[in-house]
Design a protein around this motif. Structure first.
Motif, PDB file in Angstrom:
ATOM      1  N   ARG A  59      -2.289  36.632   7.851  1.00 39.10           N
ATOM      2  CA  ARG A  59      -2.066  36.958   9.072  1.00 39.10           C
ATOM      3  C   ARG A  59      -0.893  38.736   8.765  1.00 39.10           C
ATOM      4  O   ARG A  59      -0.891  38.885   8.447  1.00 39.10           O
ATOM      5  CB  ARG A  59      -0.744  36.253  10.088  1.00 39.10           C
ATOM      6  CG  ARG A  59      -1.217  35.246   9.514  1.00 39.10           C
ATOM      7  CD  ARG A  59       0.000  34.113  10.864  1.00 39.10           C
ATOM      8  NE  ARG A  59      -0.785  33.280  11.269  1.00 39.10           N
ATOM      9  CZ  ARG A  59      -1.407  32.229  11.741  1.00 39.10           C
ATOM     10  NH1 ARG A  59      -1.282  33.247  13.095  1.00 39.10           N
ATOM     11  NH2 ARG A  59      -1.619  31.228  12.061  1.00 39.10           N
ATOM     12  N   GLY A  60      -1.511  39.762  10.372  1.00 39.38           N
ATOM     13  CA  GLY A  60      -1.475  39.999  10.270  1.00 39.38           C
ATOM     14  C   GLY A  60      -2.088  41.913  10.356  1.00 39.38           C
ATOM     15  O   GLY A  60      -3.562  41.509  10.012  1.00 39.38           O
ATOM     16  N   PRO A  61      -2.021  43.155  10.865  1.00 42.36           N
ATOM     17  CA  PRO A  61      -3.323  44.063  10.744  1.00 42.36           C
ATOM     18  C   PRO A  61      -3.890  44.391   9.481  1.00 42.36           C
ATOM     19  O   PRO A  61      -4.677  44.518   9.862  1.00 42.36           O
ATOM     20  CB  PRO A  61      -2.519  45.009  11.174  1.00 42.36           C
ATOM     21  CG  PRO A  61      -0.636  44.929  11.262  1.00 42.36           C
ATOM     22  CD  PRO A  61      -0.746  43.534  10.699  1.00 42.36           C
ATOM     23  N   ASN A  62      -2.998  44.055   8.163  1.00 43.09           N
ATOM     24  CA  ASN A  62      -4.430  43.909   7.095  1.00 43.09           C
ATOM     25  C   ASN A  62      -4.840  42.807   6.612  1.00 43.09           C
ATOM     26  O   ASN A  62      -4.828  42.221   5.182  1.00 43.09           O
ATOM     27  CB  ASN A  62      -3.674  44.801   6.190  1.00 43.09           C
ATOM     28  CG  ASN A  62      -3.412  46.176   6.221  1.00 43.09           C
ATOM     29  OD1 ASN A  62      -4.256  46.727   7.028  1.00 43.09           O
ATOM     30  ND2 ASN A  62      -2.697  46.475   6.142  1.00 43.09           N
ATOM     31  N   GLY A  63      -4.517  41.445   7.291  1.00 44.37           N
ATOM     32  CA  GLY A  63      -5.100  40.301   6.749  1.00 44.37           C
ATOM     33  C   GLY A  63      -5.750  40.274   6.865  1.00 44.37           C
ATOM     34  O   GLY A  63      -6.728  40.787   7.561  1.00 44.37           O
ATOM     35  N   GLY A  64      -6.530  38.512   6.849  1.00 39.98           N
ATOM     36  CA  GLY A  64      -7.679  38.285   6.843  1.00 39.98           C
ATOM     37  C   GLY A  64      -7.627  36.760   5.402  1.00 39.98           C
ATOM     38  O   GLY A  64      -6.382  36.565   5.279  1.00 39.98           O
ATOM     39  N   HIS A  65      -8.794  36.222   5.132  1.00 37.17           N
ATOM     40  CA  HIS A  65      -9.708  35.833   3.942  1.00 37.17           C
ATOM     41  C   HIS A  65     -10.163  36.166   3.498  1.00 37.17           C
ATOM     42  O   HIS A  65     -10.830  37.431   3.207  1.00 37.17           O
ATOM     43  CB  HIS A  65      -9.657  34.370   4.701  1.00 37.17           C
ATOM     44  CG  HIS A  65      -9.073  33.663   5.842  1.00 37.17           C
ATOM     45  ND1 HIS A  65      -9.011  34.721   6.906  1.00 37.17           N
ATOM     46  CD2 HIS A  65      -8.060  32.967   6.308  1.00 37.17           C
ATOM     47  CE1 HIS A  65      -8.620  33.667   8.024  1.00 37.17           C
ATOM     48  NE2 HIS A  65      -7.668  33.301   6.902  1.00 37.17           N
ATOM     49  N   ARG A  66      -9.489  35.431   1.626  1.00 34.01           N
ATOM     50  CA  ARG A  66      -9.991  35.120   0.347  1.00 34.01           C
ATOM     51  C   ARG A  66     -10.377  34.589  -0.200  1.00 34.01           C
ATOM     52  O   ARG A  66      -9.612  33.255  -0.145  1.00 34.01           O
ATOM     53  CB  ARG A  66      -8.692  36.265  -0.359  1.00 34.01           C
ATOM     54  CG  ARG A  66      -8.363  37.653   0.319  1.00 34.01           C
ATOM     55  CD  ARG A  66      -7.478  38.247  -1.089  1.00 34.01           C
ATOM     56  NE  ARG A  66      -6.205  39.182  -0.184  1.00 34.01           N
ATOM     57  CZ  ARG A  66      -6.835  40.106  -1.151  1.00 34.01           C
ATOM     58  NH1 ARG A  66      -7.932  40.588  -2.136  1.00 34.01           N
ATOM     59  NH2 ARG A  66      -6.067  41.639  -0.611  1.00 34.01           N
ATOM     60  N   LEU A  67     -11.471  34.525  -1.051  1.00 39.40           N
ATOM     61  CA  LEU A  67     -11.637  33.288  -2.279  1.00 39.40           C
ATOM     62  C   LEU A  67     -10.769  33.341  -2.358  1.00 39.40           C
ATOM     63  O   LEU A  67     -10.203  33.985  -3.749  1.00 39.40           O
ATOM     64  CB  LEU A  67     -12.987  33.077  -2.322  1.00 39.40           C
ATOM     65  CG  LEU A  67     -14.341  33.759  -1.683  1.00 39.40           C
ATOM     66  CD1 LEU A  67     -15.371  33.682  -2.548  1.00 39.40           C
ATOM     67  CD2 LEU A  67     -14.543  32.242  -0.809  1.00 39.40           C
ATOM     68  N   THR A  68      -9.962  32.080  -3.486  1.00 37.46           N
ATOM     69  CA  THR A  68      -8.896  31.233  -4.158  1.00 37.46           C
ATOM     70  C   THR A  68      -9.453  30.917  -5.209  1.00 37.46           C
ATOM     71  O   THR A  68      -9.100  31.023  -6.426  1.00 37.46           O
ATOM     72  CB  THR A  68      -8.102  30.104  -3.490  1.00 37.46           C
ATOM     73  OG1 THR A  68      -9.050  29.782  -3.492  1.00 37.46           O
ATOM     74  CG2 THR A  68      -7.422  31.009  -2.786  1.00 37.46           C
ATOM     75  N   LYS A  69     -11.177  30.416  -6.191  1.00 38.05           N
ATOM     76  CA  LYS A  69     -12.010  30.309  -6.444  1.00 38.05           C
ATOM     77  C   LYS A  69     -12.916  31.642  -7.075  1.00 38.05           C
ATOM     78  O   LYS A  69     -13.754  31.911  -5.849  1.00 38.05           O
ATOM     79  CB  LYS A  69     -12.807  29.355  -6.412  1.00 38.05           C
ATOM     80  CG  LYS A  69     -11.316  27.954  -6.440  1.00 38.05           C
ATOM     81  CD  LYS A  69     -12.167  26.887  -5.788  1.00 38.05           C
ATOM     82  CE  LYS A  69     -11.089  25.437  -6.331  1.00 38.05           C
ATOM     83  NZ  LYS A  69     -11.855  24.289  -6.387  1.00 38.05           N
ATOM     84  N   PRO A  70     -13.948  31.763  -8.081  1.00 40.32           N
ATOM     85  CA  PRO A  70     -14.223  32.949  -8.654  1.00 40.32           C
ATOM     86  C   PRO A  70     -15.895  32.122  -8.043  1.00 40.32           C
ATOM     87  O   PRO A  70     -16.092  30.573  -7.726  1.00 40.32           O
ATOM     88  CB  PRO A  70     -14.965  32.818  -9.973  1.00 40.32           C
ATOM     89  CG  PRO A  70     -13.304  31.886 -10.641  1.00 40.32           C
ATOM     90  CD  PRO A  70     -12.639  31.486  -9.834  1.00 40.32           C
ATOM     91  N   LEU A  71     -16.961  33.071  -7.515  1.00 44.17           N
ATOM     92  CA  LEU A  71     -18.072  32.458  -7.064  1.00 44.17           C
ATOM     93  C   LEU A  71     -18.594  31.634  -7.904  1.00 44.17           C
ATOM     94  O   LEU A  71     -19.404  30.563  -7.182  1.00 44.17           O
ATOM     95  CB  LEU A  71     -19.044  33.074  -7.162  1.00 44.17           C
ATOM     96  CG  LEU A  71     -18.656  34.732  -5.725  1.00 44.17           C
ATOM     97  CD1 LEU A  71     -19.431  35.530  -5.467  1.00 44.17           C
ATOM     98  CD2 LEU A  71     -18.400  33.759  -4.616  1.00 44.17           C
ATOM     99  N   HIS A  72     -18.975  30.995  -9.532  1.00 46.18           N
ATOM    100  CA  HIS A  72     -19.767  30.581 -10.103  1.00 46.18           C
ATOM    101  C   HIS A  72     -18.732  29.238 -10.090  1.00 46.18           C
ATOM    102  O   HIS A  72     -19.059  28.278 -10.625  1.00 46.18           O
ATOM    103  CB  HIS A  72     -19.994  31.201 -11.012  1.00 46.18           C
ATOM    104  CG  HIS A  72     -18.053  31.088 -12.073  1.00 46.18           C
ATOM    105  ND1 HIS A  72     -17.611  32.520 -12.186  1.00 46.18           N
ATOM    106  CD2 HIS A  72     -17.996  29.925 -13.374  1.00 46.18           C
ATOM    107  CE1 HIS A  72     -16.883  32.431 -12.985  1.00 46.18           C
ATOM    108  NE2 HIS A  72     -16.915  30.809 -13.155  1.00 46.18           N
ATOM    109  N   GLU A  73     -17.802  28.970  -9.936  1.00 42.62           N
ATOM    110  CA  GLU A  73     -17.427  28.047  -9.383  1.00 42.62           C
ATOM    111  C   GLU A  73     -16.796  27.169  -8.674  1.00 42.62           C
ATOM    112  O   GLU A  73     -15.949  26.217  -8.318  1.00 42.62           O
ATOM    113  CB  GLU A  73     -15.360  27.712 -10.342  1.00 42.62           C
ATOM    114  CG  GLU A  73     -15.489  28.077 -11.083  1.00 42.62           C
ATOM    115  CD  GLU A  73     -13.690  28.841 -11.384  1.00 42.62           C
ATOM    116  OE1 GLU A  73     -12.922  28.167 -10.995  1.00 42.62           O
ATOM    117  OE2 GLU A  73     -13.628  28.810 -13.008  1.00 42.62           O
ATOM    118  N   ILE A  74     -17.247  27.431  -7.028  1.00 43.69           N
ATOM    119  CA  ILE A  74     -17.191  26.777  -5.936  1.00 43.69           C
ATOM    120  C   ILE A  74     -18.867  25.824  -5.847  1.00 43.69           C
ATOM    121  O   ILE A  74     -20.179  27.132  -5.774  1.00 43.69           O
ATOM    122  CB  ILE A  74     -17.178  28.626  -4.936  1.00 43.69           C
ATOM    123  CG1 ILE A  74     -16.065  28.237  -5.394  1.00 43.69           C
ATOM    124  CG2 ILE A  74     -17.445  27.230  -2.856  1.00 43.69           C
ATOM    125  CD1 ILE A  74     -15.673  29.560  -3.891  1.00 43.69           C
TER     126      ILE A  74
END
Length: 144
Positions: A59-74
């Protein structure tokens, strides 16, 4: 069987983060705008994907979401299962109780096999495949 907007939008959400993160967290507001999806709906989907281990958020001004797995594992099959639960073509079980006709049902096997074919295909496609546009066409043969 119908894949709901939850799965369709969830996959779009993951793809958007993958394509726009550039090492930074991606804001849901930005994703909602780019994907033309309600922010409230994305928040619901995001909670499920966080619980499933696919996203982390800040959360917060520099917040957001990130992937927690590499693309080839999703894998799409895993994402759909998390967001939908079961996508069986037919529901032969209700509240852990089988349909009373299931044991003698002549169509049960074909519906089960078709459901397996769908998940088998989804289990071969990764988020990386989608982004790189390297998705193979369905090539399944049916035996007589």
């Amino acid at each position: 069987m119908k894949v709901s907007t939850r799965s369709r939008y969830g996959i779009r959400l993951l793809m958007d983060i993958a394509m726009h993160s550039h090492g930074q967290a991606v804001s849901l507001h930005e994703i909602a705008h780019r994907q033309d999806i309600s922010l409230k709906y994305l928040e619901k989907i995001t909670r499920i994907l966080k619980q499933g281990g696919y996203l982390s958020g800040k959360r917060g001004p520099n917040g957001g979401h990130r992937l927690t797995k590499p693309l080839h594992e999703i894998y799409l099959g895993d994402v759909v299962r998390i967001l939908e639960g079961d996508l069986d073509l037919v529901n032969c079980w209700v509240n852990d109780t089988p349909c009373p006709r299931m044991e003698h049902c002549k169509t049960h096997q074909i519906w089960t096999e078709l459901t397996d074919i769908i998940y088998t295909k989804l289990n071969t496609i990764t988020l990386q495949d989608l982004i790189e546009n390297d998705v193979c066409t369905l090539s399944t043969s049916f035996e007589n």
